[in-house]
Scaffold this active site. Structure first.
Site, PDB file in Angstrom:
ATOM      1  N   LYS A  97       0.804  -1.187   0.074  1.00  0.00           N
ATOM      2  CA  LYS A  97       0.099   0.012  -0.066  1.00  0.00           C
ATOM      3  C   LYS A  97       0.809   1.304   0.039  1.00  0.00           C
ATOM      4  O   LYS A  97       1.855   1.338   0.949  1.00  0.00           O
ATOM      5  CB  LYS A  97      -0.750   0.024   1.284  1.00  0.00           C
ATOM      6  CG  LYS A  97      -1.872   1.304   1.346  1.00  0.00           C
ATOM      7  CD  LYS A  97      -3.125   1.213   2.413  1.00  0.00           C
ATOM      8  CE  LYS A  97      -2.793   1.494   3.678  1.00  0.00           C
ATOM      9  NZ  LYS A  97      -2.055   2.699   4.096  1.00  0.00           N
TER      10      LYS A  97
ATOM     11  N   GLU B  21       0.478   5.717  -0.174  1.00  0.00           N
ATOM     12  CA  GLU B  21      -0.111   6.833  -0.096  1.00  0.00           C
ATOM     13  C   GLU B  21       0.175   7.804  -0.974  1.00  0.00           C
ATOM     14  O   GLU B  21       1.236   8.125  -1.383  1.00  0.00           O
ATOM     15  CB  GLU B  21       0.156   7.454   1.513  1.00  0.00           C
ATOM     16  CG  GLU B  21      -0.333   6.882   2.636  1.00  0.00           C
ATOM     17  CD  GLU B  21      -0.052   7.360   3.997  1.00  0.00           C
ATOM     18  OE1 GLU B  21      -0.009   8.534   3.879  1.00  0.00           O
ATOM     19  OE2 GLU B  21      -0.274   6.466   4.964  1.00  0.00           O
TER      20      GLU B  21
ATOM     21  N   GLU C 139      -9.368   7.882   3.472  1.00  0.00           N
ATOM     22  CA  GLU C 139      -9.317   8.241   4.962  1.00  0.00           C
ATOM     23  C   GLU C 139      -9.884   9.676   5.185  1.00  0.00           C
ATOM     24  O   GLU C 139      -9.293  10.576   4.579  1.00  0.00           O
ATOM     25  CB  GLU C 139      -7.926   7.981   5.338  1.00  0.00           C
ATOM     26  CG  GLU C 139      -7.890   8.473   6.841  1.00  0.00           C
ATOM     27  CD  GLU C 139      -6.472   7.732   7.848  1.00  0.00           C
ATOM     28  OE1 GLU C 139      -5.907   6.984   6.980  1.00  0.00           O
ATOM     29  OE2 GLU C 139      -6.421   8.035   8.835  1.00  0.00           O
TER      30      GLU C 139
HETATM   31  O1  KIV Z   1      -1.428   2.238   8.682  1.00  0.00           O
HETATM   32  C1  KIV Z   1      -2.542   1.895   8.741  1.00  0.00           C
HETATM   33  O2  KIV Z   1      -2.823   1.104   9.507  1.00  0.00           O
HETATM   34  C2  KIV Z   1      -3.560   2.376   7.447  1.00  0.00           C
HETATM   35  C3  KIV Z   1      -4.990   2.019   7.879  1.00  0.00           C
HETATM   36  C4  KIV Z   1      -5.771   2.629   9.097  1.00  0.00           C
HETATM   37  C5  KIV Z   1      -5.699   2.349   6.753  1.00  0.00           C
HETATM   38  O3  KIV Z   1      -3.248   3.049   6.938  1.00  0.00           O
END
Ligand code: KIV
Length: 263
Positions: A113, A115, A182
Site C-alpha cells: 500500500k 499513500e 481516509e
Molecule cells: O497504517 C494503517 O494502519 C492504515 C490504515 C488505518 C488504513 O493505513
C-alpha cells in the site's frame, strides 16, 4: 505474483458484500484474523500503535518488513497487504520497485500500500507493470502529517475535493486494485465510491465505500482516546487491567503458582 495471490485478489475484487479489513502487526494477530476478514493490513500505523510515536513517518522499511514477515507466517486466506513507509517509494520508480520487491519477497505478502494519487501515478504504474499488486491511499494521508493538527478531515474545500477526486482517478488509472479513503466528508466519500472502478475501503469515509478498515487495537479498546471514526467493540484495556489485578492478588495471597503450574 504467485497463483495464490492472484486468486485472493480476484476474490477480493469480485466480492459483492461490503469488505472487511483490519490491521495486524504480529504473527498471532494475523493468525486470529486470517480468514475472518477479507484483507489484513500491516499498516505503518504500527509506528504509533506498537512504538508509541505520534506519527507514522518514523517507521523504517526494515521495521515494516520485520512485522510483515511475522504476520506473513500466519496469513494464508486473507489478502495480506504491507504498507510502504514514507521515504521508500515517492522519489523514484526505481527505488519504489526495489523496495516493493524486497517487501514482497521477504514478507510473503500479496500487495503493498502506498499513500498518494496524482503525485505517485508513475510509481504505482511501475509497480503494477512489474506484477506487484498495489493498494492506494487517498484523503487524509498520515505520512504527510508533521504535527497533530494535520490529522484532520480532508476535502472540505472545493479545491481539496477536486484534488482528492483527481487522486482517485490517478490511482485507478495506474492499475491499483483497491484504494483506502481516509477522513473525508461523507458526501465526498459517497461520490468517490460512485465514480470508482476499483474497490474503495473507507476509514472515516462513508457506508457507501465497498469496505471498511480499522486499526484492530482501536476497535478492541486499547486506547483511552481515539479518532471519531473508530467504533470500539471491546474494552481490552479494562480486561487486561482486571487480569493483572487478579494476577497480582494471587501472587500476594500465594495462590499462584498452583500445583498445576509447577514441576
Ligand atoms: O497504517 C494503517 O494502519 C492504515 C490504515 C488505518 C488504513 O493505513
Amino acid at each position: 505474483m504467485g497463483i495464490e495471490t492472484i486468486k485472493k485478489i480476484t476474490k477480493f475484487c469480485n466480492t459483492k458484500r461490503p469488505l472487511v479489513c483490519l490491521t495486524a502487526y504480529t504473527r498471532y494477530m494475523g493468525e486470529i484474523l486470517d480468514g475472518n476478514c477479507d484483507l489484513i493490513l500491516v499498516g505503518d500505523s504500527l509506528s504509533m500503535v506498537i512504538y508509541g510515536n505520534n506519527f507514522t513517518k518514523n517507521v523504517t522499511l526494515q521495521t515494516m518488513i520485520n512485522h510483515g514477515k511475522a504476520v506473513g507466517l500466519a496469513v494464508k486466506k486473507s489478502v495480506l497487504v504491507v504498507d510502504m513507509p514514507k521515504g521508500t517509494y515517492e522519489t523514484s520508480s526505481k527505488i519504489a520497485l526495489k523496495n516493493a520487491k524486497k517487501i514482497m519477497r521477504e514478507t510473503n505478502c500479496d500487495a503493498v500500500k502506498v499513500e498518494g494519487g496524482l503525485k505517485i501515478k508513475k510509481i504505482i504504474k511501475t509497480l503494477v507493470k512489474n506484477k506487484i499488486p498495489v493498494m492506494g491511499h487517498i484523503g487524509l494521508m498520515p505520512q504527510q502529517a508533521n504535527k497533530l493538527s494535520d490529522y484532520k478531515v480532508k476535502g472540505r474545500s472545493e479545491k481539496e475535493e477536486k484534488s482528492i477526486i483527481n487522486d482517485l482517478v490517478a490511482v485507478q488509472e495506474s492499475g491499483a486494485f483497491s484504494v483506502v479513503i481516509e477522513s473525508v466528508p461523507r458526501a465526498l466519500a459517497d461520490k468517490l465510491s460512485k465514480i470508482s472502478t476499483i474497490k474503495t475501503i473507507g476509514i472515516g469515509a462513508s457506508k457507501q465505500c465497498d469496505g471498511q478498515v480499522l486499526v484492530t487495537e482501536d476497535l478492541l479498546g486499547y486506547f483511552t482516546k481515539t479518532a471519531k471514526f473508530v467504533k470500539q467493540y471491546d474494552d481490552i484495556r479494562g480486561r487486561i487491567l482486571r487480569s493483572v489485578h487478579k494476577f497480582k492478588s494471587d501472587i500476594i495471597k500465594r495462590k499462584f503458582p498452583t500445583e498445576k503450574n509447577i514441576y
